[in-house]
Design a protein around this motif. Structure first.
Motif, PDB file in Angstrom:
ATOM      1  N   LYS A 273       4.468  20.759 -67.200  1.00  0.00           N
ATOM      2  CA  LYS A 273       3.278  21.434 -67.542  1.00  0.00           C
ATOM      3  C   LYS A 273       3.644  22.353 -68.031  1.00  0.00           C
ATOM      4  O   LYS A 273       4.687  23.384 -68.527  1.00  0.00           O
ATOM      5  CB  LYS A 273       2.801  22.876 -66.205  1.00  0.00           C
ATOM      6  CG  LYS A 273       2.256  22.901 -66.089  1.00  0.00           C
ATOM      7  CD  LYS A 273       1.143  23.519 -64.957  1.00  0.00           C
ATOM      8  CE  LYS A 273       2.328  25.211 -64.253  1.00  0.00           C
ATOM      9  NZ  LYS A 273       2.314  25.857 -63.603  1.00  0.00           N
ATOM     10  N   GLY A 274       3.207  22.525 -69.219  1.00  0.00           N
ATOM     11  CA  GLY A 274       3.660  23.578 -70.645  1.00  0.00           C
ATOM     12  C   GLY A 274       4.873  23.365 -71.931  1.00  0.00           C
ATOM     13  O   GLY A 274       4.765  21.972 -71.354  1.00  0.00           O
ATOM     14  N   LYS A 275       5.341  23.772 -71.912  1.00  0.00           N
ATOM     15  CA  LYS A 275       7.003  23.958 -72.587  1.00  0.00           C
ATOM     16  C   LYS A 275       7.672  23.649 -71.796  1.00  0.00           C
ATOM     17  O   LYS A 275       8.660  22.669 -71.866  1.00  0.00           O
ATOM     18  CB  LYS A 275       6.490  25.103 -74.079  1.00  0.00           C
ATOM     19  CG  LYS A 275       5.764  24.525 -74.817  1.00  0.00           C
ATOM     20  CD  LYS A 275       5.947  25.529 -75.475  1.00  0.00           C
ATOM     21  CE  LYS A 275       5.642  25.423 -77.555  1.00  0.00           C
ATOM     22  NZ  LYS A 275       5.853  26.471 -78.378  1.00  0.00           N
ATOM     23  N   LYS A 276       7.897  24.442 -70.855  1.00  0.00           N
ATOM     24  CA  LYS A 276       8.944  24.600 -69.571  1.00  0.00           C
ATOM     25  C   LYS A 276       8.504  24.278 -68.365  1.00  0.00           C
ATOM     26  O   LYS A 276      10.155  23.694 -68.299  1.00  0.00           O
ATOM     27  CB  LYS A 276       9.383  25.709 -70.228  1.00  0.00           C
ATOM     28  CG  LYS A 276      10.013  27.058 -72.107  1.00  0.00           C
ATOM     29  CD  LYS A 276      10.764  27.544 -71.796  1.00  0.00           C
ATOM     30  CE  LYS A 276      11.328  28.661 -73.044  1.00  0.00           C
ATOM     31  NZ  LYS A 276      11.609  29.618 -72.963  1.00  0.00           N
ATOM     32  N   ASP A 277       7.604  24.544 -67.530  1.00  0.00           N
ATOM     33  CA  ASP A 277       7.783  24.562 -66.857  1.00  0.00           C
ATOM     34  C   ASP A 277       7.229  23.144 -65.746  1.00  0.00           C
ATOM     35  O   ASP A 277       6.690  22.030 -66.798  1.00  0.00           O
ATOM     36  CB  ASP A 277       6.532  25.394 -66.241  1.00  0.00           C
ATOM     37  CG  ASP A 277       6.507  27.315 -66.454  1.00  0.00           C
ATOM     38  OD1 ASP A 277       7.648  27.381 -66.211  1.00  0.00           O
ATOM     39  OD2 ASP A 277       5.867  27.640 -67.386  1.00  0.00           O
TER      40      ASP A 277
END
Length: 322
Positions: A273-277
């Motif tokens: 989810k997104g760049k890091k999550d």
């Protein structure tokens, strides 16, 4: 020292001879004993070479079991000082797999890039070894008295070895990229190329196959009557485990990060989810109805290890992100 051993069947006779110097007898004896124990002149497979008392392992495959739950209950007193029971030197010039070894009541099975070792768990002595070139990224699979490993050269094969002596029981030719093999319902399941394949775990005969545009990075996950797989377009596909007929699917907008988990009547996946999550999503196994998803705007996380499930609890090592 000269030794001769004779075998007869009907009108045919066979002999095994060994000749060596007395000082070399101790070194030659184990190899000779292995040949004598496993010499066979029958018309069928040497079923007697397989263990009569089949062994068990609490963690026989990638993900622990065919459901990929990846957790087991275990408790033992931890002492401040651990005592070494035995040590076994292995060839440090070879690269050993990063996959976990297989542990049974009698042996530990571990492989390097060119050899599989069966180590006696009580003494630390090597009971047998099997020389071959392996794929160190494909895990071992153990079932009852057979251990399965992927051989890469001179030709790619999934090899079934008798666990108590290392005799080859059968080989399955492999022609493409392949997933970790798993065992369920007396069958072997793995993905070769984009195709889900199922073989008899006793004979190596193909049972059925189905091209589902699958991604072999993720092993199939099986819990009767379902098979859960991930395809090349980030789609979770749930099929019948008899012939691979589709039941339902879920197209993820984000990359799916690991093989699914089937726990009771729930299928879990983890996505980016997104760049890091990361995000965890739960579905009803039978219908594909979304039960819940972990999506917290206050505490986000990045998984450091695959998900595990035990006693209705999801377990993972994660890094909290802002």
């Amino acid at each position: 020292i000269v030794g001769e051993y004779y075998y007869t069947k009907e009108n045919n006779g066979y002999s095994i001879s060994v000749k060596t110097l007395k000082e070399n007898w101790k070194e030659a004896q184990p190899s000779l004993q292995f040949i004598l124990d496993n010499f066979w002149i029958g018309d069928k497979r040497l079923e007697e070479s397989r263990a009569t008392k089949r062994g068990l392992s609490k963690w026989p495959m990638i993900g622990k079991n065919s459901q990929n739950t990846g957790a087991t209950q275990y408790s033992t007193p931890i002492k401040s000082t651990l005592k070494t029971i035995w040590e076994t030197p292995l060839d440090h010039s070879k690269k050993f797999t990063t996959m976990p070894p297989i542990h049974t009541k009698s042996h530990i099975y571990i492989n390097s890039t060119d050899r599989l070792y069966a180590i006696n768990i009580k003494t630390g002595k090597i009971s047998w070894s099997y020389q071959f070139n392996s794929d160190p990224n494909i895990s071992l699979l153990y079932h009852e008295d057979l251990i399965f490993i992927l051989k890469t050269t001179p030709k790619k094969e999934l090899v079934a070895l008798v666990s108590n002596n290392g005799i080859v029981h059968f080989k399955i030719p492999i022609e493409d990229r392949v997933s970790h093999p798993i065992y369920a319902n007396n069958n072997l399941y793995f993905i070769e190329g984009e195709t889900l394949k199922t073989f008899s775990s006793d004979t190596g005969n193909l049972q059925w196959q189905k091209n589902l545009n699958l991604n072999p990075i993720f092993q199939p996950v099986v819990s009767d009557p379902y098979i859960a797989v991930i395809d090349n377009e980030n789609t979770l596909k749930v099929c019948q485990n008899r012939k691979g007929s589709p039941i339902w699917e879920y197209k993820s907008e984000s990359p799916i990060l690991m093989a699914p988990i089937i726990y009771k009547d729930t299928i879990l996946i983890c996505t980016k989810k997104g760049k890091k999550d990361n995000e965890i999503i739960a579905f009803n196994s039978a219908t594909g109805f979304e039960l819940w998803r972990y999506k917290n705007n206050v505490i986000n996380f990045t998984l450091l290890t695959p998900l595990s499930v035990e006693n209705d609890t999801i377990i993972a090592t994660a890094k909290i992100t802002k």
